[in-house]
Design a protein around this motif. Structure first.
Motif, mmCIF file in Angstrom:
data_model
loop_
_atom_site.group_PDB
_atom_site.id
_atom_site.type_symbol
_atom_site.label_atom_id
_atom_site.label_comp_id
_atom_site.label_asym_id
_atom_site.label_seq_id
_atom_site.Cartn_x
_atom_site.Cartn_y
_atom_site.Cartn_z
ATOM 1 N N LYS A 87 -6.707 11.385 -11.375
ATOM 2 C CA LYS A 87 -6.685 12.493 -12.174
ATOM 3 C C LYS A 87 -5.714 12.666 -13.166
ATOM 4 N N PRO A 88 -4.448 12.502 -12.941
ATOM 5 C CA PRO A 88 -3.534 12.661 -14.139
ATOM 6 C C PRO A 88 -3.591 11.790 -15.161
ATOM 7 N N LEU A 89 -4.167 10.523 -14.891
ATOM 8 C CA LEU A 89 -4.476 9.570 -15.821
ATOM 9 C C LEU A 89 -5.664 10.204 -16.845
ATOM 10 N N ASN A 90 -6.412 10.575 -16.052
ATOM 11 C CA ASN A 90 -7.505 11.219 -16.905
ATOM 12 C C ASN A 90 -7.105 12.615 -17.633
ATOM 13 N N LYS A 91 -6.353 13.262 -17.124
ATOM 14 C CA LYS A 91 -5.766 14.490 -17.744
ATOM 15 C C LYS A 91 -4.904 14.351 -19.069
ATOM 16 N N GLY A 92 -4.246 13.094 -18.990
ATOM 17 C CA GLY A 92 -3.338 12.909 -20.228
ATOM 18 C C GLY A 92 -1.777 12.540 -19.799
ATOM 19 N N ASN A 93 -1.279 12.418 -20.905
ATOM 20 C CA ASN A 93 0.177 11.743 -20.959
ATOM 21 C C ASN A 93 1.166 13.026 -19.956
ATOM 22 N N GLY B 25 -12.877 2.386 -16.039
ATOM 23 C CA GLY B 25 -11.969 1.954 -16.934
ATOM 24 C C GLY B 25 -10.710 1.113 -16.090
ATOM 25 N N ALA B 26 -9.667 0.835 -16.924
ATOM 26 C CA ALA B 26 -8.493 -0.167 -16.125
ATOM 27 C C ALA B 26 -7.563 0.793 -15.792
ATOM 28 N N VAL B 27 -7.193 0.622 -14.744
ATOM 29 C CA VAL B 27 -5.738 1.288 -14.110
ATOM 30 C C VAL B 27 -4.668 0.720 -14.692
ATOM 31 N N PRO B 28 -3.715 1.314 -15.483
ATOM 32 C CA PRO B 28 -2.400 0.612 -15.664
ATOM 33 C C PRO B 28 -1.565 0.130 -14.509
ATOM 34 N N SER B 29 -1.133 -1.057 -14.622
ATOM 35 C CA SER B 29 -0.257 -1.491 -13.367
ATOM 36 C C SER B 29 1.267 -1.370 -13.757
ATOM 37 N N GLN B 30 1.526 -0.669 -14.947
ATOM 38 C CA GLN B 30 2.919 -0.148 -15.473
ATOM 39 C C GLN B 30 2.718 1.158 -15.635
ATOM 40 N N LEU B 31 3.981 2.027 -15.793
ATOM 41 C CA LEU B 31 3.905 3.408 -16.072
ATOM 42 C C LEU B 31 3.252 3.241 -17.549
ATOM 43 N N PRO B 32 2.319 4.100 -17.908
ATOM 44 C CA PRO B 32 1.815 4.125 -19.324
ATOM 45 C C PRO B 32 2.743 4.592 -20.353
ATOM 46 N N ASN B 33 2.968 3.796 -21.547
ATOM 47 C CA ASN B 33 3.457 4.107 -22.538
ATOM 48 C C ASN B 33 2.541 4.826 -23.805
ATOM 49 N N ASP B 34 3.270 5.392 -24.849
ATOM 50 C CA ASP B 34 2.549 5.836 -25.701
ATOM 51 C C ASP B 34 1.119 5.132 -26.197
ATOM 52 N N ASP B 35 1.184 3.880 -26.706
ATOM 53 C CA ASP B 35 0.071 3.084 -26.843
ATOM 54 C C ASP B 35 -1.113 3.230 -26.004
ATOM 55 N N TYR B 36 -0.766 3.502 -24.767
ATOM 56 C CA TYR B 36 -1.913 3.585 -23.803
ATOM 57 C C TYR B 36 -2.431 4.769 -23.849
ATOM 58 N N TRP B 37 -1.657 5.840 -23.976
ATOM 59 C CA TRP B 37 -2.356 7.405 -24.176
ATOM 60 C C TRP B 37 -3.037 7.187 -25.455
ATOM 61 N N GLN B 38 -2.795 6.685 -26.513
ATOM 62 C CA GLN B 38 -3.558 6.721 -27.748
ATOM 63 C C GLN B 38 -4.727 6.007 -27.709
#
Length: 491
Positions: free
Chosen positions: A305-311, A439-452
């Motif tokens: 859910k936090p992934l879906n909500k955003g950075n 969608g794909a779940v990131p295996s690392q802590l997301p960076n700015d590129d991921y959120w964009q």
């Protein structure tokens, strides 16, 4: 004749002695486990406990727990609910929870709002331990304690003065995304003279406004750092003055002597007193009365859910996990050891709702949660606490498969929707059956590129229909959960 009677008496004496020896052996061998279950709101605690109990009491009537050694090796006999030991603690309402999951249409059980307990007696046949020489059937007593993760977030307050806590909380309230919602409340606080004689009515009004803000942060913004946790989950403290305080900004600009000598009936004096009372009578009392008893702990975390909500939501989850785990140092150097000397020897982190993504995303889910807890997990291992991370679904709500898209095989899940994670619909309103690749779940802590570039679309699903309370609920890795938490006690 006398010799025969003497022989009989001697045999009876030996049998009695053997029985007493067996009783003593059974008592001296550890046959009791207290399992604590916690997690932040909506992480799935109620579903987890319901599923765990359901799997054990129905084993043999349905799906086998193939990765749970006592079942796999044929040593498991049966489990049943028995009366709990602590009569003053509310009972976990298993019956209502299992009824919700097996009704038509099925619904998720109502979340718990405070501490509750449930006790199971698990009978098994000892295979390898010394207990096998004493009895053909042993009983493991399992006490399950459910408590909110928000209460766990209060623990760092034990190390903070009211001034330090106010400064930390004010910094959060003036940062995105809290700032816009906090603006009016902070304007009201700026108009108060901290040394003026306090009005209890005004304090109660402002405390309620602060509590409403915390609910907004949690439920509308999807944030995780909520302090004090009892404000949104007060339990039997609802309406008590001990919950009527809030952070006061700008304390660092006050004269130190004036602050320390502020009378108890001033605004700042009363706020400080209630904060100190909250720490002692709520936070410390909870850990002394309950946490001290825990043998093993599972912490449930919903990363989807936090992934879906955003950075901002995900960053807040990261902060919440670090706050929780900072206090989870069970070794000699940890705050728990200094304050409570706990005996927890196993700690499991569960990345929940694994069924809400496709199966190949489970490994990234585990990797992501491990990233969130990495530094603290290393410390816990060093301090001889066994730690494990699993991607789990306590009650499986989807079916997985493969679908064709532009001529290619695409992994998908299918289930009955409740609504998207940002839906305003009540949880009882059901959507339609859909087939989707979230969608794909990131295996690392997301960076700015991921959120964009992220197009992750986490969807809430309703429970599967047609479930039977007398059969094992469908799940993902609950047998591995049981293996880690209980198997070594049933050998």
């Amino acid at each position: 004749m006398a010799l025969i009677s003497k022989s009989i008496l001697s045999k009876r004496g030996l049998d009695k002695l053997k029985h007493k020896a067996n009783e003593l052996l059974s008592r001296t061998i550890d046959q009791h486990v207290t399992l604590a279950v916690t997690g932040l709101s909506r992480s799935g605690k109620t579903a987890f406990i319901t599923s765990l109990v359901n799997q054990l009491i129905n084993e043999g009537n349905g799906i086998k727990l193939s990765f749970f050694d006592p079942v796999h090796n044929g040593g498991f006999i049966a489990a049943k609910r028995v009366p709990q030991k602590h009569y003053h603690v509310p009972r976990f309402d298993y019956d209502s929870a299992i009824s919700a999951l097996t009704s038509e249409p099925a619904t998720w059980p109502e979340p718990t709002h405070g501490i509750s307990e449930l006790r199971l007696a698990i009978r098994y046949q000892p295979k390898n331990s010394i207990l096998k020489y004493a009895t053909d059937m042993a009983t493991l007593t399992l006490d399950i304690t459910d408590y909110p993760g928000e209460w766990l977030l209060d623990l760092p307050m034990l190390k903070q003065t009211y001034q330090e806590w106010s400064q930390q909380t004010h910094a959060l309230m003036t940062s995105t995304p809290r700032a816009e919602h906090s603006k009016n409340f902070l304007i009201k606080l700026a108009q108060l003279d901290p040394f003026a004689c306090a009005s209890e009515e005004l304090l109660a009004e402002l405390a309620q406004e602060y509590t409403t803000l915390l609910h907004t942060f949690r439920h509308e913004l999807g944030l995780s750092v909520i302090q004090p946790g009892r404000f949104i989950l007060p339990g039997d403290l609802a309406g008590a003055p001990i919950l009527e305080f809030f952070p006061f900004p700008g304390l660092d600009s006050l004269d130190g002597n004036d602050y320390q000598n502020a009378p108890d009936n001033s605004f700042i004096g009363m706020l400080r007193s209630r904060y100190l009372e909250y720490k002692e009578q709520v936070v410390r009392k909870f850990y002394r009365e309950h946490f001290l008893r825990f043998d093993r702990q599972i912490v449930l975390a919903d990363c989807l859910k936090p992934l879906n909500k955003g950075n901002e939501s995900f960053a807040d989850l990261e902060l919440a996990m670090s706050m929780i785990l900072e206090s989870y140092h069970y070794g000699k150097s940890g705050i728990f050891s200094r304050l409570f000397s706990p005996k927890i020897d196993k700690l499991l982190f569960g990345a929940t709702k694994a069924d809400h993504v496709t199966p190949e995303q489970h490994a990234p889910m585990v990797a992501l949660l491990n990233q969130l807890i990495h530094q603290n997990k290393h410390h816990l291992n060093y301090e001889a606490v066994e730690v494990k991370t699993l991607a789990i679904a306590s009650v499986k709500a989807t079916n997985s498969g493969v679908s064709k898209h532009k001529g290619k095989d695409i992994p998908v899940i299918q289930g009955q929707t409740i609504g998207h994670s940002n839906s305003t619909e009540p949880s009882g309103i059901f959507g339609q059956k859909i087939t989707v690749f979230p969608g794909a779940v990131p295996s690392q802590l997301p960076n700015d590129d991921y959120w964009q570039s992220n197009n992750f679309n986490f969807i809430e699903f309703a429970p599967l229909s047609g479930l039977n309370k007398h059969q094992c609920l469908p799940h993902v890795r609950m047998d591995q959960v049981l293996q880690f938490l209980l198997a070594d006690k049933m050998i």
